[in-house]
Design a protein around this motif. Structure first.
Motif, PDB file in Angstrom:
ATOM      1  N   HIS A 135      11.374  19.856  46.084  1.00 30.44           N
ATOM      2  CA  HIS A 135      12.285  19.451  47.160  1.00 30.44           C
ATOM      3  C   HIS A 135      13.719  19.759  46.758  1.00 30.44           C
ATOM      4  CE1 HIS A 135       8.672  16.890  47.574  1.00 30.44           C
ATOM      5  NE2 HIS A 135       8.909  16.966  48.872  1.00 30.44           N
ATOM      6  N   ASP A 136      14.423  20.497  47.607  1.00 38.19           N
ATOM      7  CA  ASP A 136      15.836  20.740  47.314  1.00 38.19           C
ATOM      8  C   ASP A 136      16.697  19.823  48.165  1.00 38.19           C
ATOM      9  OD1 ASP A 136      15.864  21.866  49.866  1.00 38.19           O
ATOM     10  OD2 ASP A 136      15.899  23.939  49.137  1.00 38.19           O
ATOM     11  N   GLU A 137      18.007  19.962  48.020  1.00 37.82           N
ATOM     12  CA  GLU A 137      18.930  19.075  48.736  1.00 37.82           C
ATOM     13  C   GLU A 137      18.793  19.224  50.246  1.00 37.82           C
ATOM     14  OE1 GLU A 137      22.842  19.682  47.238  1.00 37.82           O
ATOM     15  OE2 GLU A 137      22.313  19.162  45.184  1.00 37.82           O
ATOM     16  N   ALA A 138      18.530  20.445  50.716  1.00 42.20           N
ATOM     17  CA  ALA A 138      18.369  20.665  52.152  1.00 42.20           C
ATOM     18  C   ALA A 138      17.141  19.942  52.695  1.00 42.20           C
ATOM     19  CB  ALA A 138      18.276  22.167  52.437  1.00 42.20           C
ATOM     20  N   ASP A 139      16.056  19.920  51.918  1.00 45.13           N
ATOM     21  CA  ASP A 139      14.849  19.209  52.345  1.00 45.13           C
ATOM     22  C   ASP A 139      15.124  17.717  52.515  1.00 45.13           C
ATOM     23  OD1 ASP A 139      13.291  21.523  52.249  1.00 45.13           O
ATOM     24  OD2 ASP A 139      12.763  21.206  50.146  1.00 45.13           O
ATOM     25  N   ILE A 140      15.846  17.161  51.557  1.00 46.01           N
ATOM     26  CA  ILE A 140      16.143  15.731  51.611  1.00 46.01           C
ATOM     27  C   ILE A 140      17.079  15.419  52.778  1.00 46.01           C
ATOM     28  CG2 ILE A 140      17.229  13.837  50.334  1.00 46.01           C
ATOM     29  CD1 ILE A 140      16.164  15.200  47.760  1.00 46.01           C
ATOM     30  N   ALA A 141      18.064  16.278  52.996  1.00 41.56           N
ATOM     31  CA  ALA A 141      18.968  16.088  54.136  1.00 41.56           C
ATOM     32  C   ALA A 141      18.208  16.200  55.455  1.00 41.56           C
ATOM     33  CB  ALA A 141      20.094  17.126  54.087  1.00 41.56           C
ATOM     34  N   ARG A 142      17.248  17.121  55.512  1.00 40.21           N
ATOM     35  CA  ARG A 142      16.440  17.274  56.726  1.00 40.21           C
ATOM     36  C   ARG A 142      15.639  16.015  57.008  1.00 40.21           C
ATOM     37  NH1 ARG A 142      11.352  21.460  57.085  1.00 40.21           N
ATOM     38  NH2 ARG A 142      10.365  20.544  58.955  1.00 40.21           N
ATOM     39  N   LEU A 143      15.062  15.400  55.973  1.00 38.24           N
ATOM     40  CA  LEU A 143      14.327  14.157  56.169  1.00 38.24           C
ATOM     41  C   LEU A 143      15.249  13.058  56.662  1.00 38.24           C
ATOM     42  CD1 LEU A 143      11.857  12.270  55.865  1.00 38.24           C
ATOM     43  CD2 LEU A 143      12.526  11.939  53.480  1.00 38.24           C
ATOM     44  N   GLY A 144      16.428  12.934  56.053  1.00 46.39           N
ATOM     45  CA  GLY A 144      17.375  11.898  56.492  1.00 46.39           C
ATOM     46  C   GLY A 144      17.758  12.059  57.947  1.00 46.39           C
ATOM     47  N   ALA A 145      18.046  13.296  58.363  1.00 51.50           N
ATOM     48  CA  ALA A 145      18.429  13.542  59.758  1.00 51.50           C
ATOM     49  C   ALA A 145      17.257  13.260  60.696  1.00 51.50           C
ATOM     50  CB  ALA A 145      18.902  14.979  59.902  1.00 51.50           C
ATOM     51  N   ALA A 146      16.045  13.657  60.294  1.00 49.60           N
ATOM     52  CA  ALA A 146      14.871  13.428  61.147  1.00 49.60           C
ATOM     53  C   ALA A 146      14.596  11.928  61.286  1.00 49.60           C
ATOM     54  CB  ALA A 146      13.656  14.128  60.539  1.00 49.60           C
ATOM     55  N   LEU A 147      14.728  11.173  60.211  1.00 47.89           N
ATOM     56  CA  LEU A 147      14.530   9.729  60.299  1.00 47.89           C
ATOM     57  C   LEU A 147      15.552   9.083  61.210  1.00 47.89           C
ATOM     58  CD1 LEU A 147      13.541   8.307  56.773  1.00 47.89           C
ATOM     59  CD2 LEU A 147      12.330   8.009  58.940  1.00 47.89           C
ATOM     60  N   ALA A 148      16.807   9.512  61.085  1.00 46.93           N
ATOM     61  CA  ALA A 148      17.857   8.946  61.936  1.00 46.93           C
ATOM     62  C   ALA A 148      17.548   9.216  63.407  1.00 46.93           C
ATOM     63  CB  ALA A 148      19.211   9.536  61.546  1.00 46.93           C
ATOM     64  N   GLU A 149      17.035  10.412  63.705  1.00 47.83           N
ATOM     65  CA  GLU A 149      16.699  10.745  65.092  1.00 47.83           C
ATOM     66  C   GLU A 149      15.511   9.938  65.583  1.00 47.83           C
ATOM     67  OE1 GLU A 149      14.918  14.605  67.460  1.00 47.83           O
ATOM     68  OE2 GLU A 149      16.468  14.953  65.922  1.00 47.83           O
ATOM     69  N   VAL A 150      14.488   9.808  64.727  1.00 48.33           N
ATOM     70  CA  VAL A 150      13.283   9.058  65.114  1.00 48.33           C
ATOM     71  C   VAL A 150      13.606   7.589  65.367  1.00 48.33           C
ATOM     72  CG1 VAL A 150      11.103   8.166  64.174  1.00 48.33           C
ATOM     73  CG2 VAL A 150      11.640  10.595  63.993  1.00 48.33           C
ATOM     74  N   LEU A 151      14.518   7.045  64.577  1.00 52.30           N
ATOM     75  CA  LEU A 151      14.820   5.612  64.665  1.00 52.30           C
ATOM     76  C   LEU A 151      15.946   5.285  65.629  1.00 52.30           C
ATOM     77  CD1 LEU A 151      14.590   4.786  60.850  1.00 52.30           C
ATOM     78  CD2 LEU A 151      12.897   4.272  62.619  1.00 52.30           C
ATOM     79  N   ALA A 152      16.572   6.303  66.203  1.00 48.38           N
ATOM     80  CA  ALA A 152      17.712   6.074  67.106  1.00 48.38           C
ATOM     81  C   ALA A 152      17.279   5.347  68.376  1.00 48.38           C
ATOM     82  CB  ALA A 152      18.352   7.403  67.445  1.00 48.38           C
TER      83      ALA A 152
END
Length: 459
Positions: A442-459
């Motif tokens: 997992h690179d930094e982009a993968d982790i950032a992608r998960l954070g953004a996806a979680l924020a969208e799912v939980l919005a």
């Protein structure tokens, strides 16, 4: 009327069965299965679909079934908890695919010197990582290794209680409970859970209160199932030894470049997984567990596994072979120390190649990278509104994420991540908590992608 042979099982006709039974002096097959408990046997045959009687039908069925899979490696996966998406160097796959390693899985204890040397390299390298002199050939899984080690401790101490972390992988704990509930009353073990902190580390004060002269061993994991690095390992060993108990440590070897090895922390028996050592995330396979200890004759005499060693040949040369073969189930069947199997011996070759490629510097680099990625994952998820990360430092590879503040459960969140973002989320610990894993893949982009996806799912 004699039934016709199944195309894939030519010996299943009535006359062939009768001939086999006649050789055995039997009228029916029932005595062959008498040792299987009645509760484990079907009272009637299940309602099975019709047999596939041609290779064309079989190939079509298998392809259709496999097409339903969604391999973790094809998307972005944060699954872990015992089997992880680590990088497997191409040379490892090349070596384990060679016919000389694929085919000689088994032979006589004194034959196949090349295979025995490769196994010796595996045990030697893993022993160097663990700082323990004696390493057995791998068993089926981490859980199987723990079950064997628990029974070794019972035989060594004559005691029955085993203290384990309250926070354990459920599958690993279930396997341990299976070994503990032996059909042999003399080998039954009482497994008791010791309270842990939010990262899965054992509470030393609670452990002290539970220790007694009937405790065979104390088991801890480093890192813990919930990711915590066990900073109190040396003190735990002192407490356990003070009560006359052995210490069993469960180790993920991918962290041994950045933490002290079990051999330096007073551990008597180390167990763990070899899956991070060059083995892919195979469905239904890819697992293997190790057992290691000091080169103590008392402990060596209780190993159920095959043990590989050096020997001097008749012409004075160095050779490789198996030792203490008689005490394994291969050598003595049901009179052996425990049942063991050879399904994971090919993975010993993979692990040997992987460890040789990394070397000490490579393990240190791997460990530092995973530590950094774990901290980044924890910080990224903690920044998502409504999400709580109880522990963000002193953890390795695994991050506990609490979604209680979002009003959503883990199942619905994971479904939304997979369907809307092609992301496999964490393993559910309970309704609102999940275990998210990160590795060098997992690179930094993968982790950032998960954070953004979680924020969208939980919005």
């Amino acid at each position: 009327m004699t039934s016709r042979a199944h195309p894939f099982m030519p010996n299943d006709t009535d006359d062939r069965k009768a001939a086999l039974l006649a050789v055995l002096g039997l009228d029916h097959v029932e005595p062959l299965f008498a040792q299987i408990p009645a509760a484990h046997r079907l009272a009637a045959l299940p309602d099975l679909p019709p047999a596939l009687t041609s290779e064309v039908e079989l190939a079509r069925y298998l392809k259709q079934t496999l097409a339903r899979n969604r391999p973790a490696a094809d998307g972005l996966s944060f699954l872990g908890g015992g089997i992880w998406q680590h990088h497997v160097p191409a040379v490892v796959d090349e070596i384990v695919g060679r016919s000389e390693f694929l085919t000689p899985v088994w032979g006589t204890p004194s034959s196949d010197f090349g295979r025995n040397q490769a196994w010796f390299e595996f045990t030697s390298q893993l022993g160097a990582l663990l700082e323990m002199e004696l390493v057995g050939l791998p068993v089926y899984s981490w859980g199987a290794a723990l079950g064997h080690a628990a029974r070794m401790a019972l035989r060594l101490t004559g005691r029955r209680r085993l203290l384990v972390p309250a926070a354990m992988c459920p599958q690993r704990r279930a396997m341990l409970d299976g070994y503990a509930a032996s059909v042999d009353p003399a080998m039954q073990i009482l497994v008791e859970a010791v309270p842990c902190d939010a990262a899965g580390r054992i509470d030393l004060a609670a452990l002290g209160a539970m220790l007694g002269d009937d405790v065979a061993a104390v088991y801890y994991e480093n890192p813990a199932w919930l990711g915590g690095l066990e900073t109190g390992a040396a003190a735990l060993a002192t407490q356990a030894h003070g009560a006359g108990a052995l210490v069993i440590a469960g180790i993920d070897p991918s962290c041994l470049g950045v933490i002290a090895p079990p051999g330096a922390l007073g551990v008597d028996i180390a167990v763990g997984t070899i899956q991070p050592l060059g083995i892919h995330m195979h469905a239904g396979g890819g697992l293997g567990g190790f057992i290691a200890s000091a080169d103590d004759p008392r402990i060596a005499a209780e190993y159920p596994t095959l043990l590989n060693s050096l020997a001097t040949t008749v012409d004075g040369q160095m050779g490789f072979g198996l030792m203490l073969f008689h005490q394994s189930s291969y050598g003595s069947r049901e009179l052996g120390k425990d049942w063991t199997g050879n399904s994971t011996y090919l993975w010993a070759i993979a692990a040997a190649a992987y460890m040789a490629l990394l070397g000490p510097a490579g393990f240190a680099e791997l460990g530092r990278l995973i530590l950094a990625r774990t901290a980044l994952l924890a910080d990224t998820l903690a920044a998502v509104p409504g999400v709580t990360v109880p522990v963000t430092r002193g953890i390795f590879k695994e991050v506990v994420v609490d979604f209680a503040g979002t009003g959503r459960d883990v199942a619905s969140i994971n479904a939304a991540l997979l369907d809307g973002h092609d992301i496999l989320g964490g393993i559910a610990i309970d309704t609102h908590r999940a275990l998210f894993a990160v590795t060098e893949c997992h690179d930094e982009a993968d982790i950032a992608r998960l954070g953004a996806a979680l924020a969208e799912v939980l919005a």
